[in-house]
Design an enzyme around this catalytic site. Structure first.
Site, PDB file in Angstrom:
ATOM      1  N   LYS A 231      33.577   4.253  48.684  1.00 25.50           N
ATOM      2  CA  LYS A 231      32.986   2.967  49.223  1.00 25.50           C
ATOM      3  C   LYS A 231      33.033   1.843  48.373  1.00 25.50           C
ATOM      4  O   LYS A 231      31.842   1.101  48.762  1.00 25.50           O
ATOM      5  CB  LYS A 231      31.731   3.680  49.805  1.00 25.50           C
ATOM      6  CG  LYS A 231      31.772   4.511  50.674  1.00 25.50           C
ATOM      7  CD  LYS A 231      30.461   5.132  51.311  1.00 25.50           C
ATOM      8  CE  LYS A 231      30.446   6.268  52.483  1.00 25.50           C
ATOM      9  NZ  LYS A 231      29.513   6.679  52.806  1.00 25.50           N
ATOM     10  N   HIS A 406      43.388 -16.346  70.147  1.00 23.50           N
ATOM     11  CA  HIS A 406      41.898 -16.498  70.049  1.00 23.50           C
ATOM     12  C   HIS A 406      41.085 -17.088  70.866  1.00 23.50           C
ATOM     13  O   HIS A 406      40.124 -16.862  71.356  1.00 23.50           O
ATOM     14  CB  HIS A 406      41.546 -16.201  68.520  1.00 23.50           C
ATOM     15  CG  HIS A 406      41.604 -15.004  67.919  1.00 23.50           C
ATOM     16  ND1 HIS A 406      40.925 -14.034  67.661  1.00 23.50           N
ATOM     17  CD2 HIS A 406      43.084 -14.478  67.426  1.00 23.50           C
ATOM     18  CE1 HIS A 406      41.637 -13.027  67.130  1.00 23.50           C
ATOM     19  NE2 HIS A 406      42.711 -13.337  66.892  1.00 23.50           N
TER      20      HIS A 406
HETATM   21  C1  LIG Z   1      47.324 -11.760  72.093  1.00 21.80           C
HETATM   22  C2  LIG Z   1      48.718 -11.511  72.210  1.00 21.80           C
HETATM   23  C3  LIG Z   1      48.770 -10.098  72.179  1.00 21.80           C
HETATM   24  C4  LIG Z   1      49.518 -11.986  73.575  1.00 21.80           C
HETATM   25  O1  LIG Z   1      50.759 -11.836  73.219  1.00 21.80           O
HETATM   26  P1  LIG Z   1      51.846 -12.363  74.140  1.00 21.80           P
HETATM   27  O2  LIG Z   1      53.056 -11.850  73.260  1.00 21.80           O
HETATM   28  O3  LIG Z   1      51.783 -13.591  74.363  1.00 21.80           O
HETATM   29  O4  LIG Z   1      51.404 -11.324  75.379  1.00 21.80           O
HETATM   30  P2  LIG Z   1      52.167 -10.802  76.767  1.00 21.80           P
HETATM   31  O5  LIG Z   1      51.346 -11.169  77.774  1.00 21.80           O
HETATM   32  O6  LIG Z   1      53.372 -11.054  76.580  1.00 21.80           O
HETATM   33  O7  LIG Z   1      52.041  -9.315  76.273  1.00 21.80           O
HETATM   34  C5  LIG Z   1      52.914  -8.500  75.501  1.00 21.80           C
HETATM   35  C6  LIG Z   1      52.216  -7.345  75.183  1.00 21.80           C
HETATM   36  O8  LIG Z   1      50.856  -7.574  74.523  1.00 21.80           O
HETATM   37  C7  LIG Z   1      50.024  -6.650  75.067  1.00 21.80           C
HETATM   38  N1  LIG Z   1      48.905  -7.198  75.750  1.00 21.80           N
HETATM   39  C8  LIG Z   1      48.701  -8.526  75.859  1.00 21.80           C
HETATM   40  N2  LIG Z   1      47.435  -9.060  76.349  1.00 21.80           N
HETATM   41  C9  LIG Z   1      47.015  -7.941  76.477  1.00 21.80           C
HETATM   42  C10 LIG Z   1      45.551  -7.526  76.978  1.00 21.80           C
HETATM   43  N3  LIG Z   1      44.651  -8.482  77.492  1.00 21.80           N
HETATM   44  N4  LIG Z   1      45.065  -6.321  76.729  1.00 21.80           N
HETATM   45  C11 LIG Z   1      45.947  -5.375  76.312  1.00 21.80           C
HETATM   46  N5  LIG Z   1      47.413  -5.845  76.033  1.00 21.80           N
HETATM   47  C12 LIG Z   1      47.621  -6.755  75.974  1.00 21.80           C
HETATM   48  C13 LIG Z   1      50.731  -5.481  75.813  1.00 21.80           C
HETATM   49  O9  LIG Z   1      50.973  -4.678  75.157  1.00 21.80           O
HETATM   50  C14 LIG Z   1      51.680  -6.481  76.337  1.00 21.80           C
HETATM   51  O10 LIG Z   1      52.857  -5.777  76.566  1.00 21.80           O
HETATM   52  P3  LIG Z   1      53.198  -4.869  77.991  1.00 21.80           P
HETATM   53  O11 LIG Z   1      52.131  -3.622  77.674  1.00 21.80           O
HETATM   54  O12 LIG Z   1      52.653  -5.749  79.209  1.00 21.80           O
HETATM   55  O13 LIG Z   1      54.612  -4.605  77.928  1.00 21.80           O
HETATM   56  C15 LIG Z   1      49.246 -12.102  70.829  1.00 21.80           C
HETATM   57  O14 LIG Z   1      49.218 -13.465  71.002  1.00 21.80           O
HETATM   58  C16 LIG Z   1      48.539 -11.570  69.589  1.00 21.80           C
HETATM   59  O15 LIG Z   1      48.755 -10.320  69.281  1.00 21.80           O
HETATM   60  N6  LIG Z   1      47.991 -12.524  68.714  1.00 21.80           N
HETATM   61  C17 LIG Z   1      47.466 -12.050  67.460  1.00 21.80           C
HETATM   62  C18 LIG Z   1      45.954 -11.662  67.392  1.00 21.80           C
HETATM   63  C19 LIG Z   1      45.483 -10.811  66.544  1.00 21.80           C
HETATM   64  O16 LIG Z   1      46.386 -10.072  65.847  1.00 21.80           O
HETATM   65  N7  LIG Z   1      44.385 -10.924  66.099  1.00 21.80           N
HETATM   66  C20 LIG Z   1      43.942 -10.139  65.010  1.00 21.80           C
HETATM   67  C21 LIG Z   1      42.751 -10.190  64.601  1.00 21.80           C
HETATM   68  S1  LIG Z   1      42.736 -11.776  63.431  1.00 21.80           S
HETATM   69  C22 LIG Z   1      41.597 -11.190  61.941  1.00 21.80           C
HETATM   70  O17 LIG Z   1      40.726 -10.547  62.400  1.00 21.80           O
HETATM   71  C23 LIG Z   1      42.130 -11.328  60.613  1.00 21.80           C
HETATM   72  C24 LIG Z   1      42.694 -12.446  60.064  1.00 21.80           C
HETATM   73  C25 LIG Z   1      43.787 -12.988  60.989  1.00 21.80           C
HETATM   74  O18 LIG Z   1      41.534 -13.217  59.519  1.00 21.80           O
HETATM   75  C26 LIG Z   1      43.472 -11.920  58.768  1.00 21.80           C
HETATM   76  C27 LIG Z   1      44.355 -12.759  58.142  1.00 21.80           C
HETATM   77  O19 LIG Z   1      44.042 -13.591  57.176  1.00 21.80           O
HETATM   78  O20 LIG Z   1      45.556 -12.648  58.289  1.00 21.80           O
HETATM   79  N1  LIG Z   2      27.589  13.768  50.279  1.00 19.29           N
HETATM   80  C1  LIG Z   2      28.034  12.378  49.770  1.00 19.29           C
HETATM   81  O1  LIG Z   2      28.064  12.171  48.493  1.00 19.29           O
HETATM   82  C2  LIG Z   2      28.591  11.726  50.823  1.00 19.29           C
HETATM   83  C3  LIG Z   2      28.635  12.275  52.294  1.00 19.29           C
HETATM   84  N2  LIG Z   2      29.128  11.443  53.194  1.00 19.29           N
HETATM   85  C4  LIG Z   2      29.102  12.008  54.657  1.00 19.29           C
HETATM   86  O2  LIG Z   2      29.675  13.459  54.559  1.00 19.29           O
HETATM   87  C5  LIG Z   2      30.010  13.624  55.795  1.00 19.29           C
HETATM   88  C6  LIG Z   2      31.554  14.302  55.869  1.00 19.29           C
HETATM   89  O3  LIG Z   2      31.569  15.193  54.994  1.00 19.29           O
HETATM   90  P1  LIG Z   2      32.545  16.562  55.345  1.00 19.29           P
HETATM   91  O4  LIG Z   2      32.513  17.329  54.189  1.00 19.29           O
HETATM   92  O5  LIG Z   2      33.613  16.129  55.652  1.00 19.29           O
HETATM   93  O6  LIG Z   2      31.696  17.019  56.467  1.00 19.29           O
HETATM   94  P2  LIG Z   2      30.399  18.235  56.824  1.00 19.29           P
HETATM   95  O7  LIG Z   2      29.532  18.136  55.777  1.00 19.29           O
HETATM   96  O8  LIG Z   2      30.106  18.020  58.307  1.00 19.29           O
HETATM   97  O9  LIG Z   2      31.253  19.632  56.713  1.00 19.29           O
HETATM   98  C7  LIG Z   2      32.189  19.925  57.386  1.00 19.29           C
HETATM   99  C8  LIG Z   2      32.566  21.341  57.208  1.00 19.29           C
HETATM  100  O10 LIG Z   2      32.921  22.073  58.299  1.00 19.29           O
HETATM  101  C9  LIG Z   2      33.559  23.294  58.042  1.00 19.29           C
HETATM  102  N3  LIG Z   2      34.873  23.455  58.733  1.00 19.29           N
HETATM  103  C10 LIG Z   2      35.070  23.856  59.893  1.00 19.29           C
HETATM  104  N4  LIG Z   2      36.519  23.936  60.228  1.00 19.29           N
HETATM  105  C11 LIG Z   2      37.175  23.193  59.378  1.00 19.29           C
HETATM  106  C12 LIG Z   2      38.443  22.805  59.068  1.00 19.29           C
HETATM  107  N5  LIG Z   2      39.376  23.119  59.955  1.00 19.29           N
HETATM  108  N6  LIG Z   2      38.609  22.211  58.194  1.00 19.29           N
HETATM  109  C13 LIG Z   2      37.668  21.742  57.210  1.00 19.29           C
HETATM  110  N7  LIG Z   2      36.686  22.192  57.314  1.00 19.29           N
HETATM  111  C14 LIG Z   2      36.174  22.714  58.440  1.00 19.29           C
HETATM  112  C15 LIG Z   2      33.677  23.273  56.556  1.00 19.29           C
HETATM  113  O11 LIG Z   2      32.938  24.348  56.163  1.00 19.29           O
HETATM  114  P3  LIG Z   2      33.115  25.259  54.893  1.00 19.29           P
HETATM  115  O12 LIG Z   2      33.152  24.101  53.539  1.00 19.29           O
HETATM  116  O13 LIG Z   2      31.957  26.122  54.848  1.00 19.29           O
HETATM  117  O14 LIG Z   2      34.425  25.700  54.887  1.00 19.29           O
HETATM  118  C16 LIG Z   2      33.004  22.117  56.322  1.00 19.29           C
HETATM  119  O15 LIG Z   2      32.438  21.887  54.827  1.00 19.29           O
HETATM  120  C17 LIG Z   2      29.943  12.366  56.963  1.00 19.29           C
HETATM  121  O16 LIG Z   2      28.679  12.621  57.258  1.00 19.29           O
HETATM  122  C18 LIG Z   2      29.955  11.423  55.627  1.00 19.29           C
HETATM  123  O17 LIG Z   2      28.991  10.201  56.098  1.00 19.29           O
HETATM  124  C19 LIG Z   2      29.673  10.161  52.834  1.00 19.29           C
HETATM  125  C20 LIG Z   2      30.107  10.015  51.607  1.00 19.29           C
HETATM  126  C21 LIG Z   2      29.423  10.681  50.548  1.00 19.29           C
END
Ligand SMILES: CC(C)(COP(=O)([O-])OP(=O)([O-])OC[C@H]1O[C@@H](n2cnc3c(N)ncnc32)[C@H](O)[C@@H]1OP(=O)([O-])[O-])[C@@H](O)C(=O)NCCC(=O)NCCSC(=O)C[C@@](C)(O)CC(=O)[O-]
Ligand SMILES: NC(=O)C1=CN([C@@H]2O[C@H](COP(=O)(O)OP(=O)(O)OC[C@H]3O[C@@H](n4cnc5c(N)ncnc54)[C@H](OP(=O)(O)O)[C@@H]3O)[C@@H](O)[C@H]2O)C=CC1
Length: 411
Positions: A231, A406
């Site tokens: 973390k 956006h």
């Molecule tokens: C918005 C689009 C997708 C339009 O894109 P478009 O190409 O104009 O859309 P479209 O209408 O031609 O559709 C194309 C496909 O987009 C999907 N699609 C289209 N609309 C929808 C909708 N409403 N709901 C669900 N899916 C949708 C869908 O898959 C569709 O295909 P289809 O399935 O129809 O064949 C495009 O402009 C885009 O992706 N823009 C980028 C937006 C983005 O990625 N934002 C991310 C968050 S930004 C951020 O948090 C981080 C940042 C930016 O700060 C990080 C950095 O510094 O870089």
């Molecule tokens: N303690 C800490 O320092 C920290 C804790 N966390 C928290 O820890 C939690 C996740 O810990 P995690 O150990 O994943 O989960 P759990 O503590 O919920 O334990 C999961 C248990 O499931 C059992 N199990 C059953 N089937 C399976 C399988 N197929 N594969 C693996 N285990 C299985 C295991 O038991 P057995 O071991 O008996 O086999 C395992 O220990 C989250 O809630 C998270 O937020 C997050 C960060 C730090």
């Protein structure tokens, strides 16, 4: 005199007769949460009607996920896909559940996935797996540090026996020592199968530490010494990995890039180099990607992962290359490599009802056969989601559509 009336219980807490975290000792879990809400409403003037509207059992949440519960927060969940994934564990078509409040995000990932789907899907592989816990020990000086790490190197089998005595699933893979003056750090790495494994690794390492203390001059200071590293942004996770290291890639013909993403392979490659590589280097960023955190966070919230581990999950490098093809045009080779994606399909928040249903959408709820295969598959599908997000956002930047997208969808 005891009461199970929520208003009277709230009075008792307000009067100092009962501590706020002791309410479950007086009443059932739902009543205790209601009493706590009443108390908070009175003291803050907040109206908690929406917080009170939840569908899981307060008892289940209290015992595994939360303390001082007052209700629930709700985050909208959407779905992107389906997308065919050719993985080491994932195989077939997947819808990816995503919980977010950022408008345009699911649309963007959906666009990326539909582009990937139109070329037959993406490939993904988990290339390394190991959940780590690194306790820190105090020693007198360098000689004692050396003695300690020599003992560790000679006794990994004994450490394994101790650690694995606490779990029926976990397996100790490795113990890597680090020395800083009179501090010794032992980075234990475990295969935690389908569990994210932080509790499992912590409990197992606690048992191993008792052996280290009994047999060496080292004295345990803290069960987590931050070389784990949980973390916090940390280069060790970027280099050595933590949880699953997973890579996804796809090759997209140039005409598909133009049709579906409204740009060219060359423009996306240039944006990636100048933004994700050079820009990130200049910024001193650990994330050489555009927004892997968006996909990781939304998938984590939907499927009950530990949301604080988005810090490590976003530790990703994106590559985009325009590859000349036989037609004399270019294809786009796109990849994303997530160094430290910590995911589970059992344990932690995965047991809660909406989170478990989200895992059902993926067909990955609970333990896999063989154990570990469900968590591997989840990591691979999230990596493909991250790849889709990178493709769509880089395309939007290349075609200058980010702001308008956006404006249309995100506000
Ligand atoms: C918005 C689009 C997708 C339009 O894109 P478009 O190409 O104009 O859309 P479209 O209408 O031609 O559709 C194309 C496909 O987009 C999907 N699609 C289209 N609309 C929808 C909708 N409403 N709901 C669900 N899916 C949708 C869908 O898959 C569709 O295909 P289809 O399935 O129809 O064949 C495009 O402009 C885009 O992706 N823009 C980028 C937006 C983005 O990625 N934002 C991310 C968050 S930004 C951020 O948090 C981080 C940042 C930016 O700060 C990080 C950095 O510094 O870089
Ligand atoms: N303690 C800490 O320092 C920290 C804790 N966390 C928290 O820890 C939690 C996740 O810990 P995690 O150990 O994943 O989960 P759990 O503590 O919920 O334990 C999961 C248990 O499931 C059992 N199990 C059953 N089937 C399976 C399988 N197929 N594969 C693996 N285990 C299985 C295991 O038991 P057995 O071991 O008996 O086999 C395992 O220990 C989250 O809630 C998270 O937020 C997050 C960060 C730090």
């Amino acid at each position: 005199m005891t009461t199970t009336d929520p208003a009277e219980l709230a009075d008792r807490v307000a009067d100092g007769d009962l501590r706020i975290h002791e309410l479950e000792e007086e009443a059932d879990h739902e009543t205790a949460a209601e009493a706590r809400r009443l108390l908070v409403e009175r003291e803050t003037d907040a109206d908690l009607e929406a917080v009170a509207d939840y569908t899981f059992s307060a008892e289940q949440a209290n015992n595994t996920a939360i303390e001082n519960m007052i209700g629930a927060t709700q985050v909208p969940m959407g779905v992107a896909g389906p997308v065919p994934v050719d993985g080491g564990a994932a195989e077939g078509d997947y819808y990816l559940p995503l919980a977010t409040t950022e408008g345009a995000l699911v649309a963007s990932i959906n666009r990326g996935l539909s582009t990937i789907r139109s070329v037959g899907g993406a490939t993904a592989r988990v290339t390394k797996n190991g959940m780590t816990r690194a306790p820190v020990f105090r020693v007198d000086g360098v000689a004692a540090a050396s003695e300690t790490i020599e003992w560790v190197a000679d006794n990994v089998d004994r450490l394994r026996e101790a650690a694995e005595s606490t779990t029926s699933h976990g397996e100790l893979i490795d113990v890597e020592p680090y020395v800083v003056g009179d501090s010794v750090y032992l980075r234990f790495a475990y295969d935690t199968k389908d569990a994210m494994g932080m509790n499992m690794a912590t409990i197992a390492t606690g048992e191993a530490c008792e052996l280290v203390e009994a047999e060496t001059p080292a004295s345990l200071v803290a069960l987590s010494g931050n070389l784990c590293s949980d973390k916090k942004p940390a280069a060790i996770n970027a280099v050595e990995g933590r949880g699953r290291s997973v890579t996804a890639d796809v090759l997209i013909p140039g005409d598909v890039v133009e049709d579906r993403l409204h740009t060219t392979p060359e423009a996306i490659a240039e944006a990636n180099t100048r933004k994700n590589l050079t820009g990130s280097a200049k910024a001193g960023s650990l994330g050489f990607n555009a927004h892997a955190a968006n996909v990781v966070a939304a998938a984590f919230l939907a499927t009950g992962q530990d949301e604080a581990q988005v810090v490590e999950g976003a530790n990703a490098i994106t590559t985009m290359d325009a590859r000349p093809n036989e037609d004399g045009t270019s294809d786009l080779y796109a990849s994303v490599s997530l160094a430290s994606l910590e995911v589970g399909t059992v344990g932690g928040g995965t047991k809660l009802p909406t989170q478990a249903e989200a895992l059902e959408i993926l067909g990955l709820r609970g333990g896999g056969d063989p154990a570990g295969s469900n968590a591997d598959a989840l990591a691979e599908v999230i990596a493909v989601g991250a790849l889709a997000g990178e493709l769509s956002l880089l395309a939007a930047l290349s075609s200058r559509h980010l702001a308008s997208a956006h404006e249309d969808l995100g506000r």
